[in-house]
Design a protein around this motif. Sequence first.
Motif, short mmCIF file in Angstrom:
data_model
loop_
_atom_site.label_atom_id
_atom_site.label_comp_id
_atom_site.label_asym_id
_atom_site.label_seq_id
_atom_site.Cartn_x
_atom_site.Cartn_y
_atom_site.Cartn_z
N ILE A 1 15.93 1.19 3.11
CA ILE A 1 15.20 2.17 2.31
C ILE A 1 14.37 1.45 1.25
CG2 ILE A 1 15.40 4.14 0.74
CD1 ILE A 1 17.97 4.91 2.28
N VAL A 2 14.95 0.42 0.64
CA VAL A 2 14.22 -0.36 -0.35
C VAL A 2 12.98 -0.99 0.28
CG1 VAL A 2 14.29 -2.40 -1.85
CG2 VAL A 2 16.20 -0.80 -1.83
N LEU A 3 13.15 -1.56 1.47
CA LEU A 3 12.00 -2.16 2.16
C LEU A 3 10.94 -1.10 2.46
CD1 LEU A 3 13.89 -4.62 4.53
CD2 LEU A 3 12.47 -5.23 2.56
N GLY A 4 11.38 0.10 2.80
CA GLY A 4 10.45 1.21 3.03
C GLY A 4 9.69 1.57 1.76
N LEU A 5 10.40 1.62 0.64
CA LEU A 5 9.75 1.93 -0.64
C LEU A 5 8.74 0.86 -1.02
CD1 LEU A 5 12.84 3.19 -2.63
CD2 LEU A 5 10.76 4.51 -2.19
N LEU A 6 9.04 -0.38 -0.68
CA LEU A 6 8.15 -1.48 -1.06
C LEU A 6 6.91 -1.59 -0.18
CD1 LEU A 6 10.86 -4.16 -1.92
CD2 LEU A 6 9.48 -2.80 -3.51
N THR A 7 6.83 -0.78 0.87
CA THR A 7 5.63 -0.76 1.71
C THR A 7 4.54 0.11 1.11
OG1 THR A 7 6.31 1.13 3.04
CG2 THR A 7 6.95 -1.05 3.83
N LEU A 8 4.91 0.98 0.18
CA LEU A 8 3.94 1.92 -0.39
C LEU A 8 3.01 1.19 -1.34
CD1 LEU A 8 6.36 4.88 -1.18
CD2 LEU A 8 4.87 4.63 0.79
N ALA B 1 6.30 -9.31 -3.78
CA ALA B 1 7.28 -10.29 -4.26
C ALA B 1 8.70 -9.72 -4.15
CB ALA B 1 6.97 -10.68 -5.70
N ALA B 2 8.86 -8.46 -4.50
CA ALA B 2 10.18 -7.82 -4.41
C ALA B 2 10.65 -7.76 -2.96
CB ALA B 2 10.14 -6.43 -5.03
N ARG B 3 9.71 -7.48 -2.06
CA ARG B 3 10.06 -7.44 -0.63
C ARG B 3 10.57 -8.80 -0.17
NH1 ARG B 3 9.44 -5.19 4.26
NH2 ARG B 3 8.67 -6.50 5.95
N ARG B 4 9.87 -9.87 -0.57
CA ARG B 4 10.32 -11.22 -0.21
C ARG B 4 11.72 -11.51 -0.77
NH1 ARG B 4 4.88 -12.28 -1.27
NH2 ARG B 4 5.36 -13.02 -3.39
N GLU B 5 11.96 -11.06 -2.00
CA GLU B 5 13.28 -11.27 -2.63
C GLU B 5 14.37 -10.52 -1.86
OE1 GLU B 5 14.38 -12.85 -5.57
OE2 GLU B 5 12.42 -13.76 -5.93
N VAL B 6 14.10 -9.27 -1.49
CA VAL B 6 15.08 -8.48 -0.74
C VAL B 6 15.38 -9.17 0.59
CG1 VAL B 6 15.48 -6.30 0.49
CG2 VAL B 6 14.51 -6.27 -1.82
N LEU B 7 14.35 -9.59 1.30
CA LEU B 7 14.56 -10.24 2.60
C LEU B 7 15.32 -11.56 2.44
CD1 LEU B 7 11.11 -9.51 4.29
CD2 LEU B 7 13.34 -8.51 4.88
#
Length: 194
Positions: A156-163, A181-187
Amino acid sequence: MFERFTRQAREVVLQARTEAQSLHHDHIGPGHLLLGVLGQPDAPGAATLVRLGVTAEVLRQDVAHVAVTSDLSAADADALETLGIDLDEVRRRVEQTFGPGALDVPRRTRDWLSWRRKDPQPPGHLGFTPRAKHVLEYALRQALARKDRHIGVEHIVLGLLTLKGTVVAELLRRHGVESAAARREVLADLDQAA
């Protein structure tokens, strides 16, 4: 799709609904999902956002304000500002004159109006906005791409970070978090945990 959600991911959706209700909103949008995610601060993905300084307490007022101003994106607000319209200033002045929450439509009034328009949803039902649906669909795609057998908070976080160019991206940016940057951190956190 919800049958693939983990218990924590289901809690995110329930918390998003609770957040929308407590803010007297008639929909569940990406901002509410973000608050739902932050309600699970130890969950994968959410923990990354918390580590980056994003908390529900920090964002709740912003989500309340943004949802009332018709879920305008940063680009929309910028366009209005070029015309000399500052949404924050408009809201501040209205609330200064008429009191806090003056622009909010009481829940009972919205429910009555929706019945009058013959909306298919009964009063009290909170549907997902198209962007919130996009977030949840993207969460499913992320789970499939990662070959995960579940949809978790991290998806869900990754989905939110696509917006991009949306209210959620703007809210995160205001608090020093860039979506990419947040997406890279989550991954990176997910890869490290695996």
